[in-house]
Structure formats: structure tokens, C-alpha cells
Write an enzyme that holds these catalytic residues in place. Structure first.
Site, short mmCIF file in Angstrom:
data_model
loop_
_atom_site.label_atom_id
_atom_site.label_comp_id
_atom_site.label_asym_id
_atom_site.label_seq_id
_atom_site.Cartn_x
_atom_site.Cartn_y
_atom_site.Cartn_z
N CYS A 132 25.71 -7.75 105.44
CA CYS A 132 24.75 -8.16 104.42
C CYS A 132 25.06 -9.54 103.84
O CYS A 132 24.28 -10.07 103.06
CB CYS A 132 24.69 -7.12 103.30
N ILE A 176 15.17 -0.97 101.95
CA ILE A 176 15.04 -1.57 103.27
C ILE A 176 13.70 -2.30 103.34
O ILE A 176 12.70 -1.80 102.84
CB ILE A 176 15.09 -0.43 104.32
N HIS A 198 15.75 -5.95 100.04
CA HIS A 198 17.03 -6.32 100.66
C HIS A 198 16.90 -6.36 102.19
O HIS A 198 17.35 -5.45 102.88
CB HIS A 198 18.09 -5.31 100.21
#
Lengths: 385, 385
Positions: free
Chosen positions: B82, B208, B332
Site C-alpha cells: 500500500c 476497496i 483506498h
């Protein structure tokens, strides 16, 4: 800022079922740090293409930093298909040359044999253009076979004319204790090999394997010059791209990315093709070798295949290539290959090439190719003493 | 060499079924080049974690270069879970600061919704330690839930104490036309949300989604200073790692990589925590936000959760965080997140934050976290006028 290769290592290639991807990478990392006589680097850059699909591991650079005892350092994985290794070197070199770190460890690693060959081949196709090539079933051998056929038809060559590249690679692998295929082949072996994608056979194709290689890049003035071996400097490197899909290129037989990256690397290094003593070509397939030799200025278009003779490319030839077996016989662990090439090029500059040493090598070039020549990195290293 | 953010853009996040990964990336890339008023960059660096498993495409940077009309430039994909986005910025910045290129385009992109949520969750687990965490079934929510529970038990907090972070994020997303979840939530909504991994619920978890963001980094003297907006400089950035697996850390409640990267970024920028006007925290889960606030010097250990109050973290608070919705409400898209954070931080420095503008913002920090805080990049940007 001038940058140097102060440490290097490479593991044995092949089916490395004895180790996981992290341990394989750590094996090369630790040996390169030992060779550099340091345990202090500011960052680790990992070149890898397929650790997600083939080894169920992303965030790979952090994993490798952890396994190699380097917890704390910056960690970045670089992916550029089969050019991941040299791209990782580009990134590490920029981190050093910009002053971000004094010293950076590069590890190229790939673990390809822990799954079925079919799965691995499908994963490799992720480097092709997904929408315009892979979706239609084109694998890399298929794409390169089309390029090879176009070359043969345009210039009037036969399959046999390409044999010398693979014969040379296998011969050189015999002198490399880390190589995967340490056995000679003849021109007849090449011709009789089972066809993979016509006109290419098994002996045109670099083997899938596991492997890891590592180098340490350090800024000038940040390491002790050693008396026992010459210093090796990265004189210049560059990356360039072409269209991702072969079909959209103006001329599929001209590797524009090889031309651009080699031209810039020559400029930065202040040398030309005639000055190169060793050339680690990206010989995944002989057709790519031929086109890369042409685009990099070693032969005119249509004449690259004529270099497939011993007085040209053998260890004592005019331009030794694939000196440790190349991708064809040392093996092609894709994300690691570019780092293997760098290590092998630099071995000659250090005079550590063993029975394969190219005499008086002072300038060595490595060229790492990703996709169907879609992204290419050319690097030129020089010996200082 | 000083480096500047001379162009930036970000796409709407959410389910972007209207575009493929290459077109989504190109959308952000082209808008950032327009914003920078240039069509000349030397390289493209793509931050992405999961294009292989989720979008069936590797060699992604070359694909994006092609789609964005940049065929020829150097192209590199960077993966650090990430933290891929900010790591890509680190690489681009080094390529510029080292003099390799005058200007480099960074694109962060992730396409996560074209497959099943279960498949995406499994793919995200590739960022955990494969052998010691993921293989045993630990997903990221599960790992962070353990950290959150440990924090609550050690310092005597309740789940409700964390609510303010998510409430703030959703409130700020209302003013961001590019955000995914543009609706307010209350503390009661937070408490009543279905549990994902106890004690964490849906309202603790960043969604998501698909998304792409881009910035252009240019060397000092290589762009025209504009009259209509202030210049934004990258004052300092750093990456650092911790052990990959949470269980092997000396103290699972101390984010050593956040501490190390923030400390170095503060040093390079010549500032401290008190000088930060805007902080784009990596609020994938509130427990991570809390521990990052502590390790970055904004709160003492055990007191980070006490910042979850409006006078602390709201747009007019002492340290505004998640100013455009953060990971929680902007969304994200993992490999893109670090670039979204950079764009959002810099919007305030340019005075282009719209209804969410933080008044008189001169120094903004962004922190991008990969794995269970295994690799972290902290970047500090400053306004020049």
C-alpha cells in the site's frame, strides 16, 4: 556524482526447490554485502516480475530486507517485466547519485519452478499487452517467432543462420559454475530441437528457472578503494520504451527502445559500439539478440545474424556476448536476469571471469529487455585502475 | 538539487467499470501533464501493487506510457504494497534529483473492483508475510484488529474512542468531488457497523476501489514559475522498514518505520511536528492512524487516540488530517493511495482545496504505509511564494 559497483554476487540458477524466494534473495544479498565488505546500506531495491502470481508474495523488498538482516532500511520493488533487474539498478543508482543514500543494495530475484510450467508461461504473458496480445493467446515465444519469421523473409536467412548464438551460449555456460545448462550443443542439436513456435525451437528459447543476483552501488568517496582488485564504475545507463504491442510499431524489426537506451548510455559513458569489450546481450531468443545487436550499433539492419560466428561473438572474438552462458544457458529467472548480466559484465572488468575471462576487458555493456522489446535498459560499466 | 511538484491530478475513485487499468492511469497522467503545461517528461514511474493478480497486466509502466502518449520514455513500475504510490514518488524524485531526467511523471493506479471481493482480499494478503502470516489465514483487517485490541487493553480505551477519525474522514469527503463515500457518518453509525474483525467494524475499514492519481516532479530551473499559483517543493522524504510480520516486532504498538521515515523527512525539510499544517495520514484503519500519529511525533505513546476530536483533526483543528476524506472515505486504491495523498497535501499548499481548504497551509506532510506498517514513506511538501 560518480557511482561504483562495490559488491556483487549471484546464486546458482536452476530448480532451487531447496529455498523459498526470500531465502534465495537473501543468499545473494548477503554474499554481495560480504563482497562489498559492508553491512551498511541505506536501501534495498528488488528487481522482480512475478513474486505475486508465482511465489504468493508482494511487498517483496520489505520481505527480502527482513530476511537479509536489513530491517529498517528503505525497501522498494521494481517491476519492468524481464527488464526488472536492470531497472532496479537504475533506481538504486539514482538513489545514490541523488545523495539520498551513500550505498544501495540491488537484488534481482525470481522463483519460477514452484508451480506448473503452464502457470508460469501464462504469468510471463502478463508482460505482453494484455488487451491486444495476451488476451488473444499470444505468448512470448509466439510473438518473437513472428518477428524471427519476418526477419528471415525480409533478408533471406534460414533458421540455421541463428544457431551460432545458442551454440556460443551453451559453450560459455560450461565455464560458469553458477549456470543452469552446463553442456555443449551443436548446430545439429539446434536444428533437431523440438519446435516451440515455428520457426523457433527449444534451442532458441531461454529456460525458466529460479535465481537471484545482487550488486551494491556506492557513491564515489564512500568506500575504500581496494588494492586487490580494480574499481568498477557505472559509466552510464538509460531506459527507454517502445509501444507495448509489437503490431503497433512502425517497423517490428527495429528495436527503437534498444536504439534509444544504447545511444544515451554511449553518450553518458563517452564511448561507442567499437569501444565495448564485452556485451551481455538479452539472448532470451536469438531473434531478439540479432535485432538488439543491430539497434545498438553492432551491425547494420539485416546483418546482425551474420555475427553468429565464433570469431565475432566467442570469448576471444571481436565482441564476446553471453559470456557466462547468457539467458539461454545460464538461465533466465526473469526479474533477476538484469542483475546477473551486470554481475557477469563486471566479473570481466575485475578480472574474475575464471576460465571465461575476456582478456583486457575495460568496458562492458549489459542490455536488459522487457516484454517484446517494449522496455529496454542499457548499462555501460568501466574498469578503473 | 531542489525538486518541485509542477503538475498533479487525480481521478474519481469508486467502481470505475467504465475504464480499464491503462485508461484509468492515462486519465490521471494526461490531466497531470496538462496541469504542468508540459508534454515532455523523461520517464514515467507507476506506483501499483496488484495489476498482475487483479488486472492481468504486468510491465505496467510501459503499458501506461503507451496509453498516455509517452512511447519512448523510460518506464518503471514500483511496488511496495500500500506504500507503492509514495515509493514511486521517491523513485521519480531520485531520477530528477540525480540529474537523470529534468522531469518525471508519477502515476499511482489500482483497479480492484473488476473481480470478486474475496479474490481482492486474498490478493491484498500478498503484502503480509506469506510464510508467517498470510499462509495461516491472517488478512490485514485481522492483523490490525489484533493491534487495535492490544492498544485498547494496554491503555484502557474503548472502541468508541476511535470513532472520531472515521467521522472526520467522511465529513471531509463531502467536500471532495473525487471522493468515493461522500456521505456523513455519526459516532453511532460507527458503533453499529457490522464487525469485520473484532474489535474493528466496517466503519474502521477503508474501502476497496479503483482510482489513479498523478504528479509531475521537475528539477529547479527546469520549469517556468507561474504567476497564478505558488510553487510547491518536495522539502524532504524518506522510506523505512520494520519486520514484515507483526509478531516479530519488539513492540507491535510502536511503528518504528513511521518513526524512522518521519524523523529523516523532518531533518531534510528542516521542520518538526509542530510545523506541519496538514497531515495526510494513512488511515486505512484507525488503529494504524493512532500508532502513526504517535510514532511521527504528534502524540505520546498511548495518547494518539485522544486526537480523535474535531478541535484536533478537523479542517480547522490543530492538525487537520484526512482532509479530502482520507483512505476511509476518499477510498483506498492501494497502489494509487500514496499519490492521492501527495496531490491532496499539495492542493492545500496551492490554495486549491476548495471548500476543504486548510487556511494558510504552508507545510504539508503525507505518510504512506505498506503491509502492517512494514514499509513506510513520509514526505513533506512546502509552499514557496
Amino acid at each position: 556524482m560518480k557511482t561504483y559497483v562495490t559488491g556483487m554476487a549471484r546464486t546458482r540458477t536452476g530448480e532451487r526447490w531447496d529455498v523459498s524466494i526470500r531465502d534465495l534473495a537473501a543468499e545473494a544479498a548477503e554474499e554481495a554485502l560480504d563482497d562489498a565488505q559492508t553491512d551498511r546500506v541505506g536501501a534495498i531495491v528488488v528487481g522482480n516480475m512475478l513474486s505475486g502470481p508465482l511465489a504468493s508474495q508482494e511487498n517483496l523488498a520489505t520481505i527480502v530486507a527482513d530476511a537479509a538482516g536489513l530491517v529498517g532500511v528503505e525497501a522498494i520493488k521494481v517491476e519492468a517485466a524481464c527488464a526488472s533487474g536492470a531497472s532496479a539498478i537504475r533506481v538504486a543508482n539514482a538513489l545514490v547519485a541523488s545523495g539520498e543514500h551513500d550505498s544501495v543494495l540491488v537484488v534481482g530475484v525470481e522463483k519460477m519452478t514452484d508451480t506448473s510450467p503452464g502457470h508460469t508461461t501464462a504469468a510471463l504473458s502478463l508482460a505482453a499487452d494484455g488487451d491486444y496480445e495476451a488476451l488473444h493467446g499470444a505468448t512470448f515465444p509466439a510473438l518473437v517467432a513472428l518477428m524471427m519469421r519476418a526477419y528471415m523473409e525480409k533478408y533471406g536467412y534460414d533458421r540455421r543462420d541463428f544457431a551460432g548464438f545458442s551454440v556460443n551460449a551453451h559453450k560459455n555456460a560450461m565455464g560458469n559454475p553458477k549456470a543452469m545448462l552446463r553442456r555443449p550443443i551443436t548446430e545439429e542439436d539446434y536444428m533437431k530441437a523440438p519446435i516451440v513456435s515455428s520457426p523457433m525451437g527449444v534451442m532458441d528459447s531461454a529456460p525458466i528457472c529460479d535465481g537471484a543476483a545482487a550488486i551494491v552501488i556506492t557513491a564515489e568517496g564512500r568506500f575504500d578503494r581496494r588494492q586487490d582488485r580494480p574499481a568498477v564504475r557505472l559509466l552510464g545507463s538509460a531506459g527507454a520504451t517502445d509501444t507495448a504491442a509489437v503490431a503497433t510499431r512502425r517497423d517490428p524489426l527495429w528495436l527503437e527502445a534498444a536504439y534509444r537506451s544504447a545511444k544515451r548510455a554511449y553518450q553518458l559513458a563517452g564511448v561507442g559500439p567499437d569501444d565495448i569489450d564485452v556485451f551481455e546481450a538479452h539472448d532470451a531468443f536469438p531473434a531478439i539478440t540479432v535485432l538488439a545487436l543491430e539497434a545498438s550499433g553492432f551491425a547494420k539492419p539485416g546483418q546482425g545474424v551474420m555475427l553468429a560466428k565464433c570469431d565475432e561473438i566467442c570469448l576471444r572474438g571481436r565482441l564476446p556476448i553471453s559470456t557466462m552462458g547468457g539467458l539461454k544457458a545460464r538461465g533466465h529467472p526473469v526479474g533477476a536476469t538484469g542483475v546477473y548480466q551486470a554481475v557477469e559484465a563486471c566479473l570481466h572488468l575485475r578480472g574474475e571471469g575464471g576460465s571465461n575471462q575476456v582478456e583486457n576487458a575495460r568496458i562492458a555493456m549489459a542490455q536488459n529487455i522487457g516484454g517484446s522489446a517494449a522496455c529496454i535498459v542499457t548499462s555501460i560499466y568501466g574498469r578503473e585502475d
